[in-house]
Design a protein around this motif. Sequence first.
Motif, mmCIF file in Angstrom:
data_model
loop_
_atom_site.group_PDB
_atom_site.id
_atom_site.type_symbol
_atom_site.label_atom_id
_atom_site.label_comp_id
_atom_site.label_asym_id
_atom_site.label_seq_id
_atom_site.Cartn_x
_atom_site.Cartn_y
_atom_site.Cartn_z
ATOM 1 N N ALA A 141 0.867 -1.167 0.000
ATOM 2 C CA ALA A 141 0.000 0.000 0.000
ATOM 3 C C ALA A 141 0.900 1.211 0.000
ATOM 4 O O ALA A 141 2.065 1.145 0.385
ATOM 5 N N SER A 142 0.355 2.322 -0.427
ATOM 6 C CA SER A 142 1.181 3.519 -0.513
ATOM 7 C C SER A 142 0.311 4.756 -0.366
ATOM 8 O O SER A 142 -0.915 4.698 -0.455
ATOM 9 N N ASN A 144 -2.073 7.471 0.426
ATOM 10 C CA ASN A 144 -3.248 7.432 1.289
ATOM 11 C C ASN A 144 -4.193 6.285 0.946
ATOM 12 O O ASN A 144 -5.396 6.334 1.258
ATOM 13 N N GLY A 145 -3.659 5.254 0.337
ATOM 14 C CA GLY A 145 -4.480 4.080 0.061
ATOM 15 C C GLY A 145 -4.749 3.293 1.333
ATOM 16 O O GLY A 145 -3.918 3.276 2.238
ATOM 17 N N THR A 146 -5.894 2.654 1.401
ATOM 18 C CA THR A 146 -6.178 1.786 2.546
ATOM 19 C C THR A 146 -5.863 0.339 2.164
ATOM 20 O O THR A 146 -5.852 -0.033 0.996
ATOM 21 N N LEU A 147 -5.593 -0.442 3.187
ATOM 22 C CA LEU A 147 -5.191 -1.845 3.001
ATOM 23 C C LEU A 147 -6.020 -2.699 3.943
ATOM 24 O O LEU A 147 -6.082 -2.427 5.144
ATOM 25 N N ILE A 148 -6.649 -3.725 3.417
ATOM 26 C CA ILE A 148 -7.438 -4.596 4.289
ATOM 27 C C ILE A 148 -6.871 -6.019 4.267
ATOM 28 O O ILE A 148 -6.425 -6.491 3.227
ATOM 29 N N ALA A 166 -11.458 -1.602 0.477
ATOM 30 C CA ALA A 166 -10.170 -0.904 0.549
ATOM 31 C C ALA A 166 -9.496 -0.970 -0.813
ATOM 32 O O ALA A 166 -9.849 -1.806 -1.645
ATOM 33 N N GLU A 167 -8.555 -0.087 -1.039
ATOM 34 C CA GLU A 167 -7.853 -0.070 -2.330
ATOM 35 C C GLU A 167 -7.031 -1.351 -2.540
ATOM 36 O O GLU A 167 -7.019 -1.918 -3.624
ATOM 37 N N TYR B 104 3.687 1.209 2.990
ATOM 38 C CA TYR B 104 3.603 2.669 2.928
ATOM 39 C C TYR B 104 4.980 3.333 2.906
ATOM 40 O O TYR B 104 5.161 4.405 3.485
ATOM 41 N N MET B 108 9.170 2.418 -2.712
ATOM 42 C CA MET B 108 8.491 1.989 -3.936
ATOM 43 C C MET B 108 8.776 2.919 -5.118
ATOM 44 O O MET B 108 8.772 2.490 -6.265
ATOM 45 N N LEU B 147 -8.862 -6.802 9.275
ATOM 46 C CA LEU B 147 -8.055 -5.691 9.800
ATOM 47 C C LEU B 147 -7.852 -4.685 8.680
ATOM 48 O O LEU B 147 -7.415 -5.052 7.590
ATOM 49 N N ILE B 148 -8.158 -3.424 8.936
ATOM 50 C CA ILE B 148 -7.960 -2.416 7.898
ATOM 51 C C ILE B 148 -6.947 -1.377 8.371
ATOM 52 O O ILE B 148 -6.929 -1.005 9.549
ATOM 53 N N VAL B 149 -6.085 -0.980 7.459
ATOM 54 C CA VAL B 149 -5.083 0.047 7.737
ATOM 55 C C VAL B 149 -5.515 1.314 7.000
ATOM 56 O O VAL B 149 -5.723 1.279 5.780
ATOM 57 N N PRO B 151 -4.897 5.455 6.410
ATOM 58 C CA PRO B 151 -4.092 6.670 6.597
ATOM 59 C C PRO B 151 -4.968 7.846 7.062
ATOM 60 O O PRO B 151 -6.019 8.132 6.479
#
Lengths: 231, 231
Positions: A141-142, A144-148, A166-167, B104, B108, B147-149, B151
């Motif tokens: 992820a990078s 302001n992307g969200t990661l689930i 999520a993205e 994040y 990258m 679980l969600i991450v 920003p």
Amino acid sequence: MTGRLYGLGVGPGDPELITLKALRILQTAPVIAYPAPDDGDSLVRAIAAAHVPPGRVEIVIRTPMQPGRFPAHDVYDRYAAEIAAHLAAGRDVAVLCEGDPFFYGSFMYLFERLAPRFPTEVVPGVSSLTAGAAAAGLPLASRNGTLIVVPAPLEETVLADRLAAAESAVVIKVGRHLDKVRRVLRRLNREAAAIYVERATMASGRVLPLAGVADGPAPYFSLILVPAEAG
Amino acid sequence: MTGRLYGLGVGPGDPELITLKALRILQTAPVIAYPAPDDGDSLVRAIAAAHVPPGRVEIVIRTPMQPGRFPAHDVYDRYAAEIAAHLAAGRDVAVLCEGDPFFYGSFMYLFERLAPRFPTEVVPGVSSLTAGAAAAGLPLASRNGTLIVVPAPLEETVLADRLAAAESAVVIKVGRHLDKVRRVLRRLNREAAAIYVERATMASGRVLPLAGVADGPAPYFSLILVPAEAG
């Protein structure tokens, strides 16, 4: 003086991916404990093998691995009592954990039983999440992307909802749920970009496009990376 | 023979949380590179300080830190060219990354420019995600929970939607968005259970209930753990 309980993340598989801190504790704790299937070798013990000095007391936490079920509480009650006896006698106990102790790890069952009574430290480790991304050469992820993070055993419609929330996504515990996960990703138009990672950082590890993976069950320690859609 | 590019996760802050593998590469790569703010010291260089032998070529990647903006592409074009010159001359280059390179991380941007041209290896590290959970004594996720991450810079309604989309959540990059995040969590009835972690595993680190954190900006390297609701 009671002993100290450690939840020790030993990393995702490559023995070189253990931290200096986990290594130090592993080499000094008089007692180590680790999960193993009902009949079979412990994966985490194998990961740590090169670093465990001879002569340690070893507690093998035998947890029945029944598909779709979690070990019964009395199993952890019993092992917590065994570990507590060492701690009460002043001996440090290091519980070895694959990846990271608090990332979907069974250490939490011992933690909730023992941390209220004994000094406890959790030593974070490299998780399968970031190890899988590194093996695949795919940023998780990078910006302001969200990661689930989504466990594959979830019911199909829940899986689809979560993946769409999520993205980027990582599906863990793929195992016998591979075909279901593929079906869901195909419907979301995200199968083509998904990368399958089996046993990341282990000698037996494999990385390939999900589209190239044969149907049928995968190992438990496999995951699927679903990158953000371009745009 | 060209050199090899490494994206080297050095962990979340405690120098002892570096892996044996990252340490080995750090001690042998003739060239190291690392990000630093426009005028100021590099955090990741400080984390690695104890492990960097003297006499290395060091490339300081100066990236302007403007709130709410990401460094311009030409900054990375320029540093990628500088690194490429070393690689082309046969020198390995290790890019130091806080936490994990693909969680994040700004690595990258170099990876996408250089990996197509040079042999590249990403060495995963302990991320702030699991380090924060360890510091707080709070499991991130378990069993079949998602679980969600998220920003913190995201827009308020997006933040609320994303936080509601999984059982557990971690809000990263809190910084000047603390008040907004608190507002959102309060509305979701999840402020009381949330734990604030500042600079996990660093000597200056702090862990406290979100409800006990004063309003106003927090450091960039802070996160908020939002555990699954009991039930």
